[in-house]
Design an enzyme around this catalytic site. Sequence first.
Site, PDB file in Angstrom:
ATOM      1  N   GLU A 157      38.017  44.239  40.207  1.00 38.57           N
ATOM      2  CA  GLU A 157      38.351  42.957  40.808  1.00 38.57           C
ATOM      3  C   GLU A 157      37.866  42.935  42.258  1.00 38.57           C
ATOM      4  O   GLU A 157      36.862  42.300  42.575  1.00 38.57           O
ATOM      5  CB  GLU A 157      39.865  42.787  40.743  1.00 38.57           C
ATOM      6  CG  GLU A 157      40.408  41.473  41.236  1.00 38.57           C
ATOM      7  CD  GLU A 157      41.924  41.466  41.139  1.00 38.57           C
ATOM      8  OE1 GLU A 157      42.463  40.610  40.422  1.00 38.57           O
ATOM      9  OE2 GLU A 157      42.566  42.331  41.760  1.00 38.57           O
TER      10      GLU A 157
ATOM     11  N   GLU B 222      37.306  45.798  48.574  1.00 39.57           N
ATOM     12  CA  GLU B 222      38.122  46.964  48.899  1.00 39.57           C
ATOM     13  C   GLU B 222      37.393  48.250  48.526  1.00 39.57           C
ATOM     14  O   GLU B 222      37.628  49.302  49.136  1.00 39.57           O
ATOM     15  CB  GLU B 222      39.479  46.870  48.217  1.00 39.57           C
ATOM     16  CG  GLU B 222      40.376  45.832  48.868  1.00 39.57           C
ATOM     17  CD  GLU B 222      41.739  45.687  48.210  1.00 39.57           C
ATOM     18  OE1 GLU B 222      42.747  45.695  48.932  1.00 39.57           O
ATOM     19  OE2 GLU B 222      41.798  45.553  46.964  1.00 39.57           O
TER      20      GLU B 222
ATOM     21  N   HIS C  10      43.253  51.782  47.238  1.00 37.31           N
ATOM     22  CA  HIS C  10      44.387  52.182  48.068  1.00 37.31           C
ATOM     23  C   HIS C  10      43.947  53.116  49.191  1.00 37.31           C
ATOM     24  O   HIS C  10      44.274  52.900  50.361  1.00 37.31           O
ATOM     25  CB  HIS C  10      45.431  52.893  47.217  1.00 37.31           C
ATOM     26  CG  HIS C  10      46.032  52.048  46.137  1.00 37.31           C
ATOM     27  ND1 HIS C  10      47.267  52.317  45.580  1.00 37.31           N
ATOM     28  CD2 HIS C  10      45.593  50.941  45.492  1.00 37.31           C
ATOM     29  CE1 HIS C  10      47.549  51.423  44.642  1.00 37.31           C
ATOM     30  NE2 HIS C  10      46.526  50.586  44.576  1.00 37.31           N
TER      31      HIS C  10
ATOM     32  N   LYS D 224      47.247  48.650  53.304  1.00 36.72           N
ATOM     33  CA  LYS D 224      46.881  47.342  53.864  1.00 36.72           C
ATOM     34  C   LYS D 224      47.279  47.252  55.332  1.00 36.72           C
ATOM     35  O   LYS D 224      46.512  46.761  56.176  1.00 36.72           O
ATOM     36  CB  LYS D 224      47.567  46.231  53.078  1.00 36.72           C
ATOM     37  CG  LYS D 224      47.054  46.042  51.660  1.00 36.72           C
ATOM     38  CD  LYS D 224      45.957  45.016  51.569  1.00 36.72           C
ATOM     39  CE  LYS D 224      46.490  43.618  51.754  1.00 36.72           C
ATOM     40  NZ  LYS D 224      45.424  42.601  51.505  1.00 36.72           N
TER      41      LYS D 224
ATOM     42  N   ASP E 237      42.785  52.252  40.668  1.00 42.17           N
ATOM     43  CA  ASP E 237      42.671  51.729  42.033  1.00 42.17           C
ATOM     44  C   ASP E 237      42.754  52.753  43.157  1.00 42.17           C
ATOM     45  O   ASP E 237      42.976  52.364  44.308  1.00 42.17           O
ATOM     46  CB  ASP E 237      43.774  50.676  42.278  1.00 42.17           C
ATOM     47  CG  ASP E 237      43.715  49.493  41.358  1.00 42.17           C
ATOM     48  OD1 ASP E 237      42.747  49.397  40.580  1.00 42.17           O
ATOM     49  OD2 ASP E 237      44.633  48.650  41.397  1.00 42.17           O
TER      50      ASP E 237
END
Length: 743
Positions: A517, A521, A444, A372, A440
């Site tokens: 979700e 991203e 990431h 992030k 994920d």
Amino acid sequence: MAAATAAAVTGVVVIPSAGASEIPVGQGGYSETRPAGAQGPTDNMGTPVLPQVTDTVAGEPVPTNHWWSSLVFKRYADNPYSQPMYGHPLTYQAVAEGLQVGHPTNHAIVGEGRQYEFNHTADLTLSVTGLNSPDVKADGWSDWTVTPYWADSDRELRATIGHGLPYVYAEAAGGDAEIITNGPPEVFADEGNVLGVTVAGNHYALFAPTGSDWNVSGTSVTAALGDNDYYSVALLPERDALGTFERYAFSFVTGSEVSWDYDPAAGEVNATYTLETEAREGSETGTIQALYRHQWMHTDDALLDHEYVSPRGAMKLREGNSFTTTQTVPGVLPVLPESDGVDDGRLAGYIADVLGSPDPFEGATDTYWTGKHLGKLAQLATVADQAGDTASRDQLLTLIKDRLEEWFTVGGAAEFSYDAEWSTLTGYPASFGSDTELNDHHFHYSYFVMAAAIVAQFDPEWADDSAWGGMVHELIRDTANPARDDDRYPFLRGFDVYAGHSWASGHQGFAAGNNQESSSESVNLSTGLILWGSATGNDELRDLGVYLLTTEAESIRQYWFDADQEVYPADYEHPIVGMVWGSGAAYATWWTANPEEIHGINVLPLTGGSLHLGAHPEAVNRNLDHLVEQNGGPFEEWRDLLWQFQALVDPETAKAAYDADGDAYEPEAGATRAHTYHWINTLAAVGTPNLDVTADIPTAAVFEKDGVRTYTAHNHADAERTVTFSDGTTLTVPARSSATSTG
């Protein structure tokens, strides 16, 4: 092209030495052993697990993060079979007796109205008489099909299933074909080896080899296979479709493959979805496929006058082995265009605040939170460069490079470790189950790839394979590998080419199927691929990013935002969702029911790859109106993200809200005041994205305000080029620079 070799993706071939624990890659590398105390994939009791596959595919890179991954990743120690798997139009679940098959046409609204579900219920169970298998393994797979395998001491069963397949193709040994029905079947057609039955309101055709005869006894339907070992079952859209489906009953699907072609001159990407078949009797090798909404909206291929109900809206049928979609490519940018709406002095102050922080990474140690902040700093670097603040730009790039190099070097506080059993590269410290559940990775690592792409824009030598680019390619191979012949990573790990989007769960260990979700991203990775490929001259990775972004952008519009209001059930009261599931979707997130996060999770991070979100202004306005309604007033948390989202379709209103706030808001963790200020004020000056105008380069975009268009493009190449837009406008862009013009 879709096909690729590992060498083409990485640029270098890494040959691990026997027993090596550290694999050098350029100036960096990764480990083949986990850091002390770290974990790999486990079941829900914390016990390490291995992929459950047959000897036929042992040693091949194992797909995870798929709609069927519970076949290979047994998340629950007491279930050696599978969770419900949502292929659409059919649903499946492996059990000891064989394969449950269903077609849910009625939905439930659950979770206080937040979630709609078309839950799997077995209409039929495909079996072999007497089968009682102790477990199920995967015996093979292709781009959107899989073949589970059952065996006990006397019997075997294989069943090929897939997205868009109305047929199940079974191979049986050791007994008769058996179909166990959920209640006594209503027989509406009996032609000996062809039987039409209605079960729980759904119509099925059962096909046994020629010369066989189906026999119905209560809820058991059997047929002797004789010297043959095959039978098939088809879901019929109507009873009178039996004849059409009978034509292809023995044309067994043996594989599936997508290919794509980016046409820069047309500003389009073409994708062809092909099924490989084999005639088990006769000579017919055609078949029938069911297309999702995001597919049939963009194909000119002929479709049948039949539909199936699905959680993604109507699926339409195609008679044939392949179909092709054509979509307009949404442009991406390293930074929004230069404009007179931004005060460089104010911007410099915001950038200085970040650089003056004692720790611009705010204590982040794991892959997600480090990512992030890498993304945050990368976005600032492009803004600083545009403002002519090269000192701040270079300081930001140094922060990014130093942190990436720490992760790309074995032996420090952070590193990447390759798991040969699961064919995956995991960053440690891990988070959100990226280690134990293989969740994920595409989320990431998207930030790592995006940050590296920005570095490559300014420092090509750093991005060389002999320097640090080789490790960036390892992350790409783990998350979005375009090579089917790579012996270390599976093809496109998390991206489901047929569903049109990625899946987040590594194990798919849920009754509702797999889920995703933060679709935004996932798009962040696609954008990173476009920018990285453009910056490094790797057209294959650039074009892969174009295909992924273009495909997923349409899926997001349809399935997360219901832009055409044709997908969600009529009695579902939310116009957007935070999560898409195999069985449906939910107005929710994993960690909170707060509306701001539900709406914001599919927006962050805001980058030059977010322009596609402005394609349907009415859907964005509907989205934000619902947020205010659910929130009981204006949004408070993550309002910087939501203002930026709003600015894509209504920059004046977004700017008014932003200006009225007076910097009182708290920036979202991956955002900065500098980027928010630049984004909102730039769009207020140049207008909203005009996605109807394309360019012959993917790193270009058009904005429009009061009938005036602003054209912008970034040229990563070492020579000047002229960018041509579909409205006839041309823009000369210097080497390794951006350019903007108004007309």
